[in-house]
Design a protein around this motif. Sequence first.
Motif, PDB file in Angstrom:
ATOM      1  N   ASP A  59     -12.498  -9.613 -21.651  1.00 44.42           N
ATOM      2  CA  ASP A  59     -13.106 -10.689 -20.853  1.00 44.42           C
ATOM      3  C   ASP A  59     -12.680 -10.611 -19.388  1.00 44.42           C
ATOM      4  O   ASP A  59     -13.394 -11.081 -18.501  1.00 44.42           O
ATOM      5  CB  ASP A  59     -12.720 -12.058 -21.412  1.00 44.42           C
ATOM      6  N   GLU A  60     -11.509 -10.029 -19.138  1.00 42.06           N
ATOM      7  CA  GLU A  60     -10.986  -9.930 -17.774  1.00 42.06           C
ATOM      8  C   GLU A  60     -11.381  -8.628 -17.074  1.00 42.06           C
ATOM      9  O   GLU A  60     -11.026  -8.420 -15.908  1.00 42.06           O
ATOM     10  CB  GLU A  60      -9.461 -10.038 -17.797  1.00 42.06           C
ATOM     11  N   GLY A  61     -12.075  -7.749 -17.781  1.00 40.91           N
ATOM     12  CA  GLY A  61     -12.416  -6.461 -17.187  1.00 40.91           C
ATOM     13  C   GLY A  61     -13.709  -5.911 -17.744  1.00 40.91           C
ATOM     14  O   GLY A  61     -14.663  -6.648 -17.997  1.00 40.91           O
ATOM     15  N   VAL A  62     -13.751  -4.600 -17.950  1.00 41.99           N
ATOM     16  CA  VAL A  62     -14.942  -3.937 -18.462  1.00 41.99           C
ATOM     17  C   VAL A  62     -14.673  -3.435 -19.879  1.00 41.99           C
ATOM     18  O   VAL A  62     -13.609  -2.880 -20.161  1.00 41.99           O
ATOM     19  CB  VAL A  62     -15.385  -2.770 -17.549  1.00 41.99           C
ATOM     20  N   GLY A 315      -9.986  -8.750  -9.672  1.00 41.90           N
ATOM     21  CA  GLY A 315     -10.404  -8.756  -8.280  1.00 41.90           C
ATOM     22  C   GLY A 315     -11.060  -7.480  -7.825  1.00 41.90           C
ATOM     23  O   GLY A 315     -11.665  -7.433  -6.753  1.00 41.90           O
ATOM     24  N   LYS A 316     -10.962  -6.427  -8.610  1.00 41.24           N
ATOM     25  CA  LYS A 316     -11.540  -5.130  -8.263  1.00 41.24           C
ATOM     26  C   LYS A 316     -12.625  -4.750  -9.281  1.00 41.24           C
ATOM     27  O   LYS A 316     -13.713  -4.355  -8.906  1.00 41.24           O
ATOM     28  CB  LYS A 316     -10.449  -4.049  -8.241  1.00 41.24           C
ATOM     29  N   ILE A 317     -12.302  -4.837 -10.569  1.00 39.27           N
ATOM     30  CA  ILE A 317     -13.300  -4.663 -11.626  1.00 39.27           C
ATOM     31  C   ILE A 317     -13.748  -6.060 -12.038  1.00 39.27           C
ATOM     32  O   ILE A 317     -12.936  -6.902 -12.415  1.00 39.27           O
ATOM     33  CB  ILE A 317     -12.714  -3.906 -12.834  1.00 39.27           C
ATOM     34  N   GLU A 318     -15.033  -6.300 -11.956  1.00 40.15           N
ATOM     35  CA  GLU A 318     -15.559  -7.623 -12.277  1.00 40.15           C
ATOM     36  C   GLU A 318     -15.260  -7.990 -13.731  1.00 40.15           C
ATOM     37  O   GLU A 318     -15.371  -7.159 -14.638  1.00 40.15           O
ATOM     38  CB  GLU A 318     -17.067  -7.643 -12.032  1.00 40.15           C
ATOM     39  N   ALA A 319     -14.879  -9.229 -13.952  1.00 40.10           N
ATOM     40  CA  ALA A 319     -14.524  -9.694 -15.294  1.00 40.10           C
ATOM     41  C   ALA A 319     -15.761  -9.813 -16.181  1.00 40.10           C
ATOM     42  O   ALA A 319     -16.842 -10.197 -15.734  1.00 40.10           O
ATOM     43  CB  ALA A 319     -13.816 -11.045 -15.201  1.00 40.10           C
ATOM     44  N   GLY A 320     -15.568  -9.474 -17.446  1.00 39.23           N
ATOM     45  CA  GLY A 320     -16.606  -9.674 -18.439  1.00 39.23           C
ATOM     46  C   GLY A 320     -17.748  -8.685 -18.402  1.00 39.23           C
ATOM     47  O   GLY A 320     -18.825  -8.947 -18.940  1.00 39.23           O
ATOM     48  N   VAL A 321     -17.521  -7.518 -17.801  1.00 43.29           N
ATOM     49  CA  VAL A 321     -18.572  -6.504 -17.698  1.00 43.29           C
ATOM     50  C   VAL A 321     -18.619  -5.668 -18.978  1.00 43.29           C
ATOM     51  O   VAL A 321     -17.591  -5.346 -19.560  1.00 43.29           O
ATOM     52  CB  VAL A 321     -18.314  -5.572 -16.493  1.00 43.29           C
ATOM     53  N   GLU A 322     -19.809  -5.326 -19.416  1.00 47.92           N
ATOM     54  CA  GLU A 322     -19.996  -4.352 -20.494  1.00 47.92           C
ATOM     55  C   GLU A 322     -20.758  -3.174 -19.929  1.00 47.92           C
ATOM     56  O   GLU A 322     -21.740  -3.352 -19.209  1.00 47.92           O
ATOM     57  CB  GLU A 322     -20.773  -4.978 -21.661  1.00 47.92           C
TER      58      GLU A 322
END
Length: 472
Positions: A59-62, A315-322
Amino acid sequence: MNTLRLSIAILAICAFTSVTKADDRLNFLVIMCDDLGYGDLECYGHPSIRTPNLNKLADEGVRFTSYYSAAPVCSPSRAGLITGQTPTQVGVYDWIPGGSPMHVRAEEVTLPRLLKSVGYETGLFGKWHCNGKFNSPDQPQPNDLGFDYWFATQNNAGPSHENPTNFVRNGKRVGPTQGFSCQVVADEAIHWLSEVHDDDKPFFALVTFHEPHEPIASPDELVKTYPDAEKKGEALYYANVTNMDQAVGKLMAKVDELNLRDNTLVVFTSDNGPETLNRYKNAWRSHGSPGPLRGMKLHIYDGGIRVPGIARLPGKIEAGVESDLPVCSLDLLPTFSELAGAEIPAGTKLDGTSLAKMLDGETVKREKPLFWHYYRAFGDSKVAVRDGDWKLVALWDQGNVSPGSAYKKGDYSLIKDVKFTDFELYNLTEDIGETKDLKEQHPEIAARLKKALLAKYDEATANAIDWFAERN
Protein backbone atom coordinates in the motif's frame (compact mmCIF):
# COMPACT_ATOMS: atom_id res chain seq x y z
CA MET A 1 2.10 8.24 -18.49
CA ASN A 2 2.58 5.07 -16.49
CA THR A 3 2.49 6.09 -12.82
CA LEU A 4 5.37 3.76 -11.98
CA ARG A 5 7.55 5.31 -14.66
CA LEU A 6 6.93 8.80 -13.33
CA SER A 7 7.58 7.65 -9.76
CA ILE A 8 10.88 6.00 -10.60
CA ALA A 9 11.88 9.01 -12.67
CA ILE A 10 11.37 11.18 -9.59
CA LEU A 11 13.33 8.64 -7.55
CA ALA A 12 16.25 8.75 -9.95
CA ILE A 13 16.27 12.54 -10.21
CA CYS A 14 16.33 12.87 -6.43
CA ALA A 15 19.17 10.35 -6.20
CA PHE A 16 21.33 11.95 -8.84
CA THR A 17 20.96 15.48 -7.52
CA SER A 18 22.65 14.38 -4.28
CA VAL A 19 24.96 11.64 -5.47
CA THR A 20 28.07 13.51 -4.40
CA LYS A 21 27.04 13.57 -0.74
CA ALA A 22 27.29 10.07 0.70
CA ASP A 23 25.00 10.71 3.64
CA ASP A 24 22.23 11.91 1.31
CA ARG A 25 22.31 8.94 -1.02
CA LEU A 26 19.66 6.25 -0.95
CA ASN A 27 20.00 3.25 1.31
CA PHE A 28 19.03 -0.12 -0.15
CA LEU A 29 17.22 -2.86 1.79
CA VAL A 30 16.39 -6.08 -0.07
CA ILE A 31 14.30 -8.73 1.67
CA MET A 32 14.19 -12.12 -0.04
CA CYS A 33 12.11 -15.10 1.07
CA ASP A 34 12.83 -18.73 0.23
CA ASP A 35 10.23 -20.68 -1.80
CA LEU A 36 7.50 -18.06 -1.32
CA GLY A 37 4.99 -18.49 -4.13
CA TYR A 38 3.42 -15.81 -6.31
CA GLY A 39 0.06 -16.50 -4.67
CA ASP A 40 1.22 -16.84 -1.06
CA LEU A 41 0.56 -13.30 0.16
CA GLU A 42 -2.75 -11.76 1.08
CA CYS A 43 -2.01 -8.79 -1.19
CA TYR A 44 -1.44 -11.23 -4.08
CA GLY A 45 -4.78 -12.91 -3.54
CA HIS A 46 -4.23 -15.77 -1.10
CA PRO A 47 -7.64 -16.53 0.46
CA SER A 48 -6.36 -17.61 3.89
CA ILE A 49 -2.82 -16.45 4.72
CA ARG A 50 -2.71 -13.17 6.63
CA THR A 51 0.17 -10.82 5.76
CA PRO A 52 -0.80 -7.39 7.14
CA ASN A 53 2.73 -5.98 7.15
CA LEU A 54 3.39 -6.86 3.54
CA ASN A 55 -0.07 -5.60 2.62
CA LYS A 56 0.98 -2.30 4.21
CA LEU A 57 4.31 -2.30 2.36
CA ALA A 58 2.44 -2.78 -0.92
CA ASP A 59 0.00 0.00 0.00
CA GLU A 60 2.97 2.31 0.61
CA GLY A 61 4.72 1.53 -2.67
CA VAL A 62 4.45 -0.46 -5.89
CA ARG A 63 3.27 -4.06 -6.17
CA PHE A 64 4.71 -5.71 -9.26
CA THR A 65 2.57 -8.35 -10.94
CA SER A 66 5.37 -9.41 -13.32
CA TYR A 67 8.37 -9.54 -10.98
CA TYR A 68 10.79 -12.38 -11.74
CA SER A 69 13.55 -14.18 -9.92
CA ALA A 70 16.77 -14.97 -11.78
CA ALA A 71 16.10 -18.73 -11.69
CA PRO A 72 13.51 -21.29 -10.51
CA VAL A 73 15.81 -22.61 -7.78
CA CYS A 74 17.65 -21.07 -4.84
CA SER A 75 21.42 -20.82 -5.43
CA PRO A 76 21.25 -19.64 -9.05
CA SER A 77 18.59 -17.11 -8.10
CA ARG A 78 20.81 -15.65 -5.37
CA ALA A 79 23.89 -15.67 -7.59
CA GLY A 80 21.91 -13.78 -10.21
CA LEU A 81 20.77 -11.14 -7.74
CA ILE A 82 24.24 -10.30 -6.46
CA THR A 83 25.95 -10.41 -9.90
CA GLY A 84 23.23 -9.04 -12.20
CA GLN A 85 24.06 -11.86 -14.60
CA THR A 86 22.28 -14.99 -15.79
CA PRO A 87 23.37 -17.58 -13.19
CA THR A 88 24.59 -20.01 -15.85
CA GLN A 89 26.98 -17.31 -17.03
CA VAL A 90 28.69 -17.19 -13.61
CA GLY A 91 28.76 -20.99 -13.25
CA VAL A 92 25.97 -21.49 -10.70
CA TYR A 93 23.71 -24.04 -12.35
CA ASP A 94 21.67 -25.51 -9.51
CA TRP A 95 21.26 -25.48 -5.74
CA ILE A 96 24.57 -25.94 -3.94
CA PRO A 97 24.85 -28.75 -1.38
CA GLY A 98 27.38 -28.55 1.43
CA GLY A 99 30.88 -29.43 0.22
CA SER A 100 30.11 -28.77 -3.45
CA PRO A 101 32.89 -27.22 -5.55
CA MET A 102 30.36 -24.85 -7.13
CA HIS A 103 30.41 -21.23 -5.92
CA VAL A 104 30.27 -17.59 -6.97
CA ARG A 105 33.89 -16.88 -7.85
CA ALA A 106 35.94 -14.11 -6.27
CA GLU A 107 36.53 -12.41 -9.63
CA GLU A 108 32.83 -11.81 -10.28
CA VAL A 109 31.49 -8.27 -10.16
CA THR A 110 28.99 -8.15 -7.29
CA LEU A 111 26.45 -5.65 -6.04
CA PRO A 112 27.87 -5.30 -2.50
CA ARG A 113 31.38 -4.77 -3.92
CA LEU A 114 30.19 -2.06 -6.27
CA LEU A 115 28.37 -0.25 -3.49
CA LYS A 116 31.35 -0.58 -1.13
CA SER A 117 33.51 1.06 -3.79
CA VAL A 118 31.51 4.28 -3.40
CA GLY A 119 31.36 4.31 0.39
CA TYR A 120 28.41 2.10 1.26
CA GLU A 121 28.37 -0.25 4.24
CA THR A 122 27.03 -3.67 3.36
CA GLY A 123 25.42 -6.44 5.40
CA LEU A 124 24.07 -9.94 4.72
CA PHE A 125 21.56 -11.55 7.07
CA GLY A 126 20.10 -15.04 6.59
CA LYS A 127 20.56 -17.68 3.90
CA TRP A 128 23.71 -17.39 1.76
CA HIS A 129 23.78 -20.48 -0.48
CA CYS A 130 26.35 -19.12 -2.93
CA ASN A 131 29.06 -21.65 -2.10
CA GLY A 132 29.43 -25.27 -1.01
CA LYS A 133 32.38 -24.84 1.34
CA PHE A 134 30.80 -22.39 3.70
CA ASN A 135 32.98 -20.53 6.18
CA SER A 136 36.08 -22.08 4.68
CA PRO A 137 39.16 -20.48 3.09
CA ASP A 138 38.73 -22.89 0.18
CA GLN A 139 35.99 -20.77 -1.43
CA PRO A 140 34.95 -17.10 -1.35
CA GLN A 141 32.74 -16.19 1.60
CA PRO A 142 30.27 -13.28 1.86
CA ASN A 143 33.03 -10.91 2.98
CA ASP A 144 35.15 -11.89 -0.03
CA LEU A 145 32.29 -10.86 -2.31
CA GLY A 146 31.67 -7.48 -0.71
CA PHE A 147 29.75 -7.85 2.54
CA ASP A 148 31.29 -5.97 5.47
CA TYR A 149 29.14 -7.84 7.98
CA TRP A 150 27.47 -11.21 7.61
CA PHE A 151 25.27 -13.40 9.72
CA ALA A 152 24.35 -16.39 7.62
CA THR A 153 23.85 -20.08 7.02
CA GLN A 154 25.17 -22.05 4.06
CA ASN A 155 21.72 -23.32 3.08
CA ASN A 156 18.62 -23.86 5.23
CA ALA A 157 18.15 -23.06 8.89
CA GLY A 158 18.96 -26.22 10.81
CA PRO A 159 17.71 -28.36 12.27
CA SER A 160 14.59 -26.34 11.40
CA HIS A 161 13.31 -22.77 11.60
CA GLU A 162 12.91 -23.10 15.36
CA ASN A 163 16.04 -22.44 17.43
CA PRO A 164 18.49 -22.90 14.52
CA THR A 165 22.07 -23.80 15.43
CA ASN A 166 23.96 -23.26 12.17
CA PHE A 167 24.44 -19.49 11.88
CA VAL A 168 27.90 -18.00 11.37
CA ARG A 169 28.66 -14.37 12.17
CA ASN A 170 31.64 -12.85 10.35
CA GLY A 171 33.44 -16.20 10.20
CA LYS A 172 32.65 -17.40 13.74
CA ARG A 173 30.02 -20.01 14.51
CA VAL A 174 27.21 -18.61 16.64
CA GLY A 175 25.87 -21.84 18.12
CA PRO A 176 22.26 -22.30 19.30
CA THR A 177 19.91 -19.37 18.82
CA GLN A 178 16.53 -18.86 20.44
CA GLY A 179 13.41 -18.22 18.43
CA PHE A 180 12.34 -18.75 14.84
CA SER A 181 14.74 -18.13 12.00
CA CYS A 182 13.00 -15.13 10.43
CA GLN A 183 12.87 -13.38 13.79
CA VAL A 184 16.51 -14.24 14.52
CA VAL A 185 17.52 -12.85 11.13
CA ALA A 186 15.41 -9.70 11.51
CA ASP A 187 16.82 -9.09 14.99
CA GLU A 188 20.39 -9.36 13.66
CA ALA A 189 19.65 -6.94 10.84
CA ILE A 190 18.09 -4.55 13.34
CA HIS A 191 21.14 -4.85 15.59
CA TRP A 192 23.40 -4.02 12.66
CA LEU A 193 21.33 -1.02 11.62
CA SER A 194 21.05 0.27 15.20
CA GLU A 195 24.43 -0.55 16.74
CA VAL A 196 27.01 -1.42 14.07
CA HIS A 197 26.26 0.56 10.94
CA ASP A 198 27.98 3.95 10.63
CA ASP A 199 25.15 6.47 10.43
CA ASP A 200 27.31 8.75 8.29
CA LYS A 201 27.41 6.19 5.49
CA PRO A 202 24.65 4.87 3.23
CA PHE A 203 23.97 1.13 3.49
CA PHE A 204 22.99 -1.93 1.51
CA ALA A 205 21.37 -4.71 3.55
CA LEU A 206 20.42 -8.06 2.02
CA VAL A 207 18.00 -9.89 4.34
CA THR A 208 17.38 -13.45 3.16
CA PHE A 209 14.77 -15.27 5.21
CA HIS A 210 14.72 -19.07 5.21
CA GLU A 211 10.94 -19.10 5.35
CA PRO A 212 8.89 -20.78 4.00
CA HIS A 213 11.44 -23.39 2.82
CA GLU A 214 11.36 -26.81 4.47
CA PRO A 215 11.97 -28.00 7.14
CA ILE A 216 9.21 -25.68 8.33
CA ALA A 217 8.56 -24.85 11.96
CA SER A 218 6.07 -22.20 13.10
CA PRO A 219 4.96 -20.66 16.42
CA ASP A 220 2.10 -22.59 18.00
CA GLU A 221 0.18 -19.41 18.67
CA LEU A 222 0.17 -18.61 14.95
CA VAL A 223 -0.63 -22.17 13.90
CA LYS A 224 -3.74 -22.01 16.09
CA THR A 225 -4.98 -18.98 14.18
CA TYR A 226 -5.59 -21.19 11.14
CA PRO A 227 -8.18 -23.66 12.47
CA ASP A 228 -9.81 -24.04 9.04
CA ALA A 229 -6.64 -25.44 7.46
CA GLU A 230 -7.52 -29.10 7.04
CA LYS A 231 -4.66 -30.65 5.08
CA LYS A 232 -1.66 -32.09 6.86
CA GLY A 233 0.93 -29.35 7.36
CA GLU A 234 -1.26 -26.61 5.89
CA ALA A 235 -1.65 -24.58 9.09
CA LEU A 236 2.09 -24.87 9.71
CA TYR A 237 2.79 -23.39 6.28
CA TYR A 238 0.28 -20.57 6.62
CA ALA A 239 1.64 -19.68 10.06
CA ASN A 240 5.17 -19.76 8.66
CA VAL A 241 4.36 -17.09 6.09
CA THR A 242 2.56 -15.01 8.73
CA ASN A 243 5.57 -15.29 11.05
CA MET A 244 7.80 -14.06 8.22
CA ASP A 245 5.37 -11.19 7.67
CA GLN A 246 5.71 -10.23 11.33
CA ALA A 247 9.51 -10.21 10.95
CA VAL A 248 9.13 -7.83 7.99
CA GLY A 249 6.90 -5.62 10.14
CA LYS A 250 9.50 -5.55 12.91
CA LEU A 251 12.24 -4.61 10.45
CA MET A 252 10.14 -1.87 8.81
CA ALA A 253 9.27 -0.44 12.23
CA LYS A 254 12.98 -0.13 13.05
CA VAL A 255 13.69 1.54 9.70
CA ASP A 256 11.01 4.11 10.57
CA GLU A 257 12.26 4.51 14.15
CA LEU A 258 15.77 5.24 12.89
CA ASN A 259 14.41 7.91 10.54
CA LEU A 260 15.54 5.91 7.53
CA ARG A 261 12.10 5.53 5.97
CA ASP A 262 12.24 8.36 3.45
CA ASN A 263 15.76 7.59 2.24
CA THR A 264 15.65 3.79 2.04
CA LEU A 265 14.55 1.94 -1.08
CA VAL A 266 13.00 -1.32 0.15
CA VAL A 267 12.53 -4.28 -2.20
CA PHE A 268 10.70 -7.44 -1.08
CA THR A 269 10.69 -10.61 -3.17
CA SER A 270 11.31 -14.39 -3.26
CA ASP A 271 14.09 -16.53 -4.71
CA ASN A 272 11.75 -18.76 -6.75
CA GLY A 273 8.27 -20.23 -6.82
CA PRO A 274 6.70 -22.48 -4.16
CA GLU A 275 7.91 -25.99 -3.35
CA THR A 276 5.92 -28.89 -4.76
CA LEU A 277 4.04 -30.77 -2.03
CA ASN A 278 5.63 -34.14 -1.18
CA ARG A 279 8.47 -33.81 -3.73
CA TYR A 280 10.70 -35.25 -1.02
CA LYS A 281 10.10 -36.69 2.46
CA ASN A 282 10.29 -33.43 4.39
CA ALA A 283 8.15 -31.41 1.98
CA TRP A 284 4.82 -32.42 3.48
CA ARG A 285 4.30 -28.93 4.90
CA SER A 286 4.85 -27.21 1.55
CA HIS A 287 1.44 -25.76 0.76
CA GLY A 288 2.65 -22.77 -1.23
CA SER A 289 0.64 -21.35 -4.10
CA PRO A 290 1.72 -20.14 -7.56
CA GLY A 291 -1.67 -18.44 -7.87
CA PRO A 292 -2.83 -18.47 -11.50
CA LEU A 293 0.60 -19.40 -12.85
CA ARG A 294 1.71 -22.63 -14.51
CA GLY A 295 4.24 -24.72 -12.63
CA MET A 296 5.99 -24.24 -9.29
CA LYS A 297 9.58 -24.28 -8.02
CA LEU A 298 11.98 -25.98 -10.48
CA HIS A 299 9.74 -25.15 -13.46
CA ILE A 300 10.83 -22.83 -16.26
CA TYR A 301 7.19 -21.82 -16.62
CA ASP A 302 6.14 -18.72 -14.70
CA GLY A 303 5.12 -20.57 -11.54
CA GLY A 304 8.81 -21.29 -11.00
CA ILE A 305 10.16 -17.79 -11.68
CA ARG A 306 7.41 -15.17 -11.31
CA VAL A 307 7.30 -14.17 -7.65
CA PRO A 308 5.99 -11.43 -5.36
CA GLY A 309 7.78 -8.13 -5.83
CA ILE A 310 7.14 -5.00 -3.78
CA ALA A 311 9.17 -1.77 -3.72
CA ARG A 312 8.80 1.21 -1.38
CA LEU A 313 10.40 4.63 -1.26
CA PRO A 314 7.99 7.13 0.34
CA GLY A 315 7.66 10.40 -1.49
CA LYS A 316 9.49 9.02 -4.52
CA ILE A 317 7.49 5.91 -5.52
CA GLU A 318 3.80 6.72 -5.42
CA ALA A 319 1.88 4.75 -2.79
CA GLY A 320 -0.56 2.06 -3.82
CA VAL A 321 0.71 1.59 -7.37
CA GLU A 322 0.30 -1.72 -9.20
CA SER A 323 2.51 -2.38 -12.22
CA ASP A 324 2.67 -5.21 -14.75
CA LEU A 325 6.02 -3.98 -16.07
CA PRO A 326 8.29 -7.05 -16.37
CA VAL A 327 11.20 -6.62 -13.95
CA CYS A 328 13.70 -9.06 -12.47
CA SER A 329 16.09 -9.41 -9.56
CA LEU A 330 18.85 -9.11 -12.17
CA ASP A 331 17.82 -5.46 -12.44
CA LEU A 332 18.83 -4.63 -8.87
CA LEU A 333 22.59 -4.46 -9.50
CA PRO A 334 22.44 -1.97 -12.37
CA THR A 335 19.65 0.04 -10.71
CA PHE A 336 21.32 0.37 -7.31
CA SER A 337 24.72 1.01 -8.89
CA GLU A 338 23.41 3.85 -10.99
CA LEU A 339 21.49 5.43 -8.11
CA ALA A 340 24.56 5.18 -5.87
CA GLY A 341 26.99 6.46 -8.48
CA ALA A 342 28.95 3.19 -8.68
CA GLU A 343 30.71 2.50 -11.97
CA ILE A 344 30.24 -0.99 -13.39
CA PRO A 345 33.51 -2.27 -14.91
CA ALA A 346 33.71 -2.22 -18.68
CA GLY A 347 33.06 -5.59 -20.26
CA THR A 348 30.73 -6.84 -17.50
CA LYS A 349 28.00 -8.84 -19.25
CA LEU A 350 25.00 -7.72 -17.26
CA ASP A 351 21.60 -9.19 -18.05
CA GLY A 352 19.63 -6.80 -15.85
CA THR A 353 18.49 -3.32 -16.82
CA SER A 354 18.77 -0.20 -14.69
CA LEU A 355 15.34 1.08 -13.70
CA ALA A 356 16.97 4.35 -12.63
CA LYS A 357 17.24 5.33 -16.29
CA MET A 358 13.53 6.00 -16.47
CA LEU A 359 14.17 9.74 -16.18
CA ASP A 360 11.44 12.10 -17.32
CA GLY A 361 8.97 9.22 -17.43
CA GLU A 362 10.72 7.32 -20.22
CA THR A 363 9.89 3.66 -20.70
CA VAL A 364 12.44 1.02 -19.72
CA LYS A 365 14.08 -0.28 -22.84
CA ARG A 366 15.75 -3.65 -22.50
CA GLU A 367 18.49 -4.32 -25.00
CA LYS A 368 17.65 -8.01 -24.81
CA PRO A 369 14.76 -10.06 -23.42
CA LEU A 370 14.72 -11.47 -19.92
CA PHE A 371 16.31 -14.93 -20.00
CA TRP A 372 16.19 -18.06 -17.82
CA HIS A 373 18.03 -21.37 -18.02
CA TYR A 374 17.70 -24.29 -15.64
CA TYR A 375 18.94 -27.60 -16.98
CA ARG A 376 17.18 -29.64 -14.29
CA ALA A 377 13.78 -28.00 -14.63
CA PHE A 378 10.72 -30.23 -14.54
CA GLY A 379 9.90 -31.68 -17.96
CA ASP A 380 11.66 -30.92 -21.23
CA SER A 381 11.28 -27.13 -20.92
CA LYS A 382 14.69 -25.80 -19.87
CA VAL A 383 15.15 -22.29 -21.29
CA ALA A 384 12.87 -19.27 -21.70
CA VAL A 385 12.90 -15.63 -22.72
CA ARG A 386 10.34 -12.90 -22.11
CA ASP A 387 10.07 -9.76 -24.22
CA GLY A 388 7.15 -7.50 -23.37
CA ASP A 389 3.96 -9.55 -23.41
CA TRP A 390 5.61 -12.53 -25.10
CA LYS A 391 7.42 -15.52 -23.64
CA LEU A 392 9.17 -18.26 -25.61
CA VAL A 393 9.99 -21.60 -23.95
CA ALA A 394 12.59 -24.01 -25.38
CA LEU A 395 12.37 -27.81 -25.01
CA TRP A 396 15.52 -29.91 -25.19
CA ASP A 397 16.48 -33.30 -26.64
CA GLN A 398 17.94 -34.95 -23.52
CA GLY A 399 14.79 -36.44 -22.01
CA ASN A 400 14.02 -36.42 -18.30
CA VAL A 401 16.58 -35.63 -15.63
CA SER A 402 15.93 -35.60 -11.91
CA PRO A 403 14.73 -32.08 -11.00
CA GLY A 404 16.62 -30.28 -8.27
CA SER A 405 19.16 -33.01 -7.56
CA ALA A 406 22.16 -30.60 -7.69
CA TYR A 407 25.04 -30.36 -10.16
CA LYS A 408 27.14 -33.52 -10.28
CA LYS A 409 29.73 -35.32 -12.37
CA GLY A 410 28.50 -35.83 -15.91
CA ASP A 411 26.16 -32.84 -15.88
CA TYR A 412 28.52 -30.60 -17.84
CA SER A 413 27.29 -32.02 -21.16
CA LEU A 414 23.71 -31.20 -20.16
CA ILE A 415 24.73 -27.57 -20.07
CA LYS A 416 27.12 -27.41 -23.05
CA ASP A 417 25.98 -30.02 -25.58
CA VAL A 418 22.18 -29.91 -25.82
CA LYS A 419 19.89 -29.18 -28.74
CA PHE A 420 16.43 -27.70 -28.59
CA THR A 421 13.76 -29.69 -30.37
CA ASP A 422 10.67 -27.54 -29.98
CA PHE A 423 9.48 -24.14 -28.80
CA GLU A 424 6.32 -22.78 -27.19
CA LEU A 425 5.09 -19.19 -27.47
CA TYR A 426 2.76 -17.54 -24.95
CA ASN A 427 1.18 -14.12 -24.62
CA LEU A 428 1.40 -13.62 -20.86
CA THR A 429 -0.87 -10.59 -20.79
CA GLU A 430 -3.73 -12.55 -22.33
CA ASP A 431 -2.75 -15.99 -20.97
CA ILE A 432 -1.06 -15.74 -17.57
CA GLY A 433 -1.36 -19.51 -17.10
CA GLU A 434 0.64 -20.33 -20.28
CA THR A 435 -2.08 -22.60 -21.65
CA LYS A 436 -2.17 -21.58 -25.34
CA ASP A 437 0.90 -22.12 -27.50
CA LEU A 438 0.71 -19.40 -30.18
CA LYS A 439 3.83 -20.13 -32.25
CA GLU A 440 1.77 -21.21 -35.27
CA GLN A 441 -0.38 -18.07 -35.12
CA HIS A 442 2.61 -15.73 -34.64
CA PRO A 443 5.57 -17.30 -36.48
CA GLU A 444 7.42 -13.98 -36.85
CA ILE A 445 7.39 -13.36 -33.08
CA ALA A 446 8.41 -16.95 -32.40
CA ALA A 447 11.29 -16.67 -34.88
CA ARG A 448 12.53 -13.38 -33.39
CA LEU A 449 12.47 -14.69 -29.83
CA LYS A 450 14.02 -18.01 -30.87
CA LYS A 451 16.97 -16.12 -32.34
CA ALA A 452 17.36 -14.11 -29.14
CA LEU A 453 17.01 -17.21 -26.94
CA LEU A 454 19.61 -19.24 -28.80
CA ALA A 455 22.05 -16.32 -28.93
CA LYS A 456 21.79 -15.74 -25.19
CA TYR A 457 22.04 -19.46 -24.45
CA ASP A 458 25.25 -19.65 -26.47
CA GLU A 459 26.63 -16.60 -24.66
CA ALA A 460 25.68 -17.90 -21.22
CA THR A 461 27.24 -21.32 -21.79
CA ALA A 462 30.26 -20.22 -23.85
CA ASN A 463 32.60 -20.28 -20.86
CA ALA A 464 30.67 -22.72 -18.71
CA ILE A 465 32.66 -24.14 -15.82
CA ASP A 466 32.96 -27.87 -15.28
CA TRP A 467 33.37 -27.68 -11.53
CA PHE A 468 34.41 -31.29 -11.09
CA ALA A 469 37.04 -31.06 -13.82
CA GLU A 470 38.41 -27.93 -12.16
CA ARG A 471 38.59 -29.65 -8.79
CA ASN A 472 40.40 -32.62 -10.26
